[in-house]
Design an enzyme around this catalytic site. Structure first.
Site, PDB file in Angstrom:
ATOM      1  N   ARG A 169      38.263  37.178  40.435  1.00  0.00           N
ATOM      2  CA  ARG A 169      38.878  36.101  39.680  1.00  0.00           C
ATOM      3  C   ARG A 169      37.727  35.173  39.293  1.00  0.00           C
ATOM      4  O   ARG A 169      36.742  35.044  40.017  1.00  0.00           O
ATOM      5  CB  ARG A 169      39.901  35.341  40.518  1.00  0.00           C
ATOM      6  CG  ARG A 169      41.067  36.204  41.004  1.00  0.00           C
ATOM      7  CD  ARG A 169      42.010  35.400  41.884  1.00  0.00           C
ATOM      8  NE  ARG A 169      43.155  36.192  42.319  1.00  0.00           N
ATOM      9  CZ  ARG A 169      43.188  36.934  43.429  1.00  0.00           C
ATOM     10  NH1 ARG A 169      42.126  36.948  44.229  1.00  0.00           N
ATOM     11  NH2 ARG A 169      44.256  37.630  43.744  1.00  0.00           N
ATOM     12  N   LYS A 196      42.524  32.760  45.793  1.00  0.00           N
ATOM     13  CA  LYS A 196      43.918  32.433  45.473  1.00  0.00           C
ATOM     14  C   LYS A 196      44.861  32.931  46.548  1.00  0.00           C
ATOM     15  O   LYS A 196      45.860  32.279  46.871  1.00  0.00           O
ATOM     16  CB  LYS A 196      44.269  33.040  44.115  1.00  0.00           C
ATOM     17  CG  LYS A 196      45.692  32.790  43.648  1.00  0.00           C
ATOM     18  CD  LYS A 196      45.927  33.433  42.304  1.00  0.00           C
ATOM     19  CE  LYS A 196      47.357  33.226  41.834  1.00  0.00           C
ATOM     20  NZ  LYS A 196      47.605  33.866  40.514  1.00  0.00           N
ATOM     21  N   HIS A 275      40.022  36.690  33.121  1.00  0.00           N
ATOM     22  CA  HIS A 275      40.750  37.683  33.917  1.00  0.00           C
ATOM     23  C   HIS A 275      40.492  39.107  33.423  1.00  0.00           C
ATOM     24  O   HIS A 275      40.788  40.073  34.132  1.00  0.00           O
ATOM     25  CB  HIS A 275      42.245  37.386  33.858  1.00  0.00           C
ATOM     26  CG  HIS A 275      43.075  38.232  34.778  1.00  0.00           C
ATOM     27  ND1 HIS A 275      43.073  38.066  36.149  1.00  0.00           N
ATOM     28  CD2 HIS A 275      43.926  39.262  34.525  1.00  0.00           C
ATOM     29  CE1 HIS A 275      43.888  38.941  36.697  1.00  0.00           C
ATOM     30  NE2 HIS A 275      44.409  39.679  35.739  1.00  0.00           N
ATOM     31  N   ARG A 278      38.540  41.422  35.784  1.00  0.00           N
ATOM     32  CA  ARG A 278      39.331  41.889  36.929  1.00  0.00           C
ATOM     33  C   ARG A 278      40.315  42.974  36.502  1.00  0.00           C
ATOM     34  O   ARG A 278      40.390  44.044  37.108  1.00  0.00           O
ATOM     35  CB  ARG A 278      40.078  40.697  37.540  1.00  0.00           C
ATOM     36  CG  ARG A 278      40.959  41.024  38.742  1.00  0.00           C
ATOM     37  CD  ARG A 278      41.493  39.726  39.339  1.00  0.00           C
ATOM     38  NE  ARG A 278      42.523  39.921  40.353  1.00  0.00           N
ATOM     39  CZ  ARG A 278      42.288  40.214  41.626  1.00  0.00           C
ATOM     40  NH1 ARG A 278      41.042  40.364  42.047  1.00  0.00           N
ATOM     41  NH2 ARG A 278      43.282  40.348  42.487  1.00  0.00           N
ATOM     42  N   HIS A 301      44.374  42.476  46.467  1.00  0.00           N
ATOM     43  CA  HIS A 301      45.786  42.232  46.177  1.00  0.00           C
ATOM     44  C   HIS A 301      46.597  42.350  47.458  1.00  0.00           C
ATOM     45  O   HIS A 301      46.342  43.221  48.287  1.00  0.00           O
ATOM     46  CB  HIS A 301      46.321  43.251  45.158  1.00  0.00           C
ATOM     47  CG  HIS A 301      46.085  42.854  43.735  1.00  0.00           C
ATOM     48  ND1 HIS A 301      45.010  43.292  43.018  1.00  0.00           N
ATOM     49  CD2 HIS A 301      46.799  42.056  42.902  1.00  0.00           C
ATOM     50  CE1 HIS A 301      45.064  42.787  41.794  1.00  0.00           C
ATOM     51  NE2 HIS A 301      46.128  42.032  41.694  1.00  0.00           N
ATOM     52  N   TYR A 310      49.061  48.437  36.866  1.00  0.00           N
ATOM     53  CA  TYR A 310      47.813  48.955  36.298  1.00  0.00           C
ATOM     54  C   TYR A 310      47.805  50.479  36.318  1.00  0.00           C
ATOM     55  O   TYR A 310      47.367  51.120  35.356  1.00  0.00           O
ATOM     56  CB  TYR A 310      46.619  48.430  37.098  1.00  0.00           C
ATOM     57  CG  TYR A 310      46.395  46.949  36.961  1.00  0.00           C
ATOM     58  CD1 TYR A 310      45.777  46.426  35.836  1.00  0.00           C
ATOM     59  CD2 TYR A 310      46.800  46.070  37.961  1.00  0.00           C
ATOM     60  CE1 TYR A 310      45.560  45.058  35.704  1.00  0.00           C
ATOM     61  CE2 TYR A 310      46.591  44.697  37.842  1.00  0.00           C
ATOM     62  CZ  TYR A 310      45.978  44.202  36.715  1.00  0.00           C
ATOM     63  OH  TYR A 310      45.772  42.861  36.597  1.00  0.00           O
TER      64      TYR A 310
END
Length: 326
Positions: A169, A196, A275, A278, A301, A310
């Site tokens: 990120r 995050k 972004h 990423r 994640h 994805y």
């Protein structure tokens, strides 16, 4: 709420007059901890959103804190009418809720009137987020190929390659210090001290693999040596004269940098953001058949469901049920 628009400060000192003066230092410390509950970017967004709500309330001559559910519902409708995206309206609502909770008031956002209004806005305007284009391997290499050989070009090359290789990120990327990078035989270990999904700062170390076409490890090493950085921020601002101030590169600068190199590579700059590095890594890894769990090792994640998107995009036409039917 005080003049500085800080809900977290209100929570701690709202009843300060009824408390002994000896508690003042501890109350100030508690206010600081309360403000640290949310990430800095979230606090800035909430502060801006609540200031907007309060300004709107002033024009309507109704109180913003505490606000009535009908006031909040009317505000949401006004935002929708002026074309604000449903996702942004949802964030404004979260800011109003947060401000009320911290100030010790029942959030008006709990009322069905407010919830129904938001559902109606999403149903009417649609709530599917606009996804920026992923900087997949081919696009990333095209972008990196436009980086110059001067000091700024070396920094940009290192930033783009590391941002992609570590599925970073942009906030994580600019928060890195030289001490967070460790070169080793296999490539490079990078410690992400806070992110995050790790607001408590437990930290995690990820591996950055070497590349044969464009190596992120070599690029970072070259940047550190060229810039003469011994400690402090890994990525600094670079002036037009090639000077390197001590200030850390900002997250916004990363987004602008990605757009700039996308434009130089002949891509539509508006389609890309910070972004994109990423999402580009995850999209490219999925297309090569990488294990979803190995992808999670890099991207950090917490939810497999997020990564499935994805993988699904990468495999959309693979073994398609309609292949050969027409």
């Amino acid at each position: 709420m005080t003049a500085d628009n800080s809900p977290s400060r209100s929570l701690v000192i709202a009843d300060a007059a009824a408390l002994p003066a000896t508690l003042a230092p501890e109350l100030e410390e508690a206010a600081g901890y309360a403000r640290a509950e949310k990430a800095a970017a979230t606090r800035r967004a909430y502060k801006s959103d609540f200031a907007l709500f309060r300004s709107w309330c002033e024009t309507k001559r109704v109180p913003a804190l505490p606000a009535r559910p009908e006031t909040v519902a009317a505000f949401l409708a006004a935002e929708a009418t002026r074309g604000t995206k449903p996702s942004t309206i949802g964030r404004r609502l979260a800011a109003i809720r947060y401000a009320h909770k911290l100030a010790g008031h029942e959030p008006p956002t709990n009322a069905e009137t407010v919830k129904a209004t938001l559902r109606g806005i999403r149903r009417t305007a649609g709530s599917r987020p606009v996804r920026k284009a992923p900087a997949t391997t081919d696009k990333l290499l095209a972008m990196v190929g436009k980086a110059g050989t001067d000091i700024k070009g070396q920094r940009d090359r290192a930033l783009l390659l590391l941002g992609f290789a570590g599925a970073f990120r942009r906030s994580e990327l600019v928060a890195l210090d030289v001490a967070d990078v460790q070169f080793c035989d296999g490539g490079m270990r990078v410690t992400i001290r806070k992110s995050k999904t790790d607001q408590e700062g437990l930290g995690v170390t990820i591996a950055i693999a070497r590349g044969s076409v464009a190596c992120p490890v070599d690029a970072v090493c070259a940047w550190i040596k060229a810039a003469g950085i011994l400690d402090g921020p890994l990525f600094h601002s670079v002036t037009r004269n090639g000077e390197i101030p001590s200030r850390r590169l900002s997250a916004r600068a990363v987004a602008e940098l990605v757009k700039s190199y996308a434009r130089c590579a002949g891509l539509k700059a508006a389609d890309f953001s910070g972004h994109s590095m990423r999402s580009g890594f995850l999209t490219s890894a999925a297309a090569r058949g990488a294990s979803i769990f190995k992808m999670m090792d890099v991207s950090r994640h917490k939810s497999i469901d997020t990564l499935r998107g994805y993988v699904r995009d990468a495999e959309l036409f693979r073994d398609h049920a309609g292949s050969g039917l027409l």
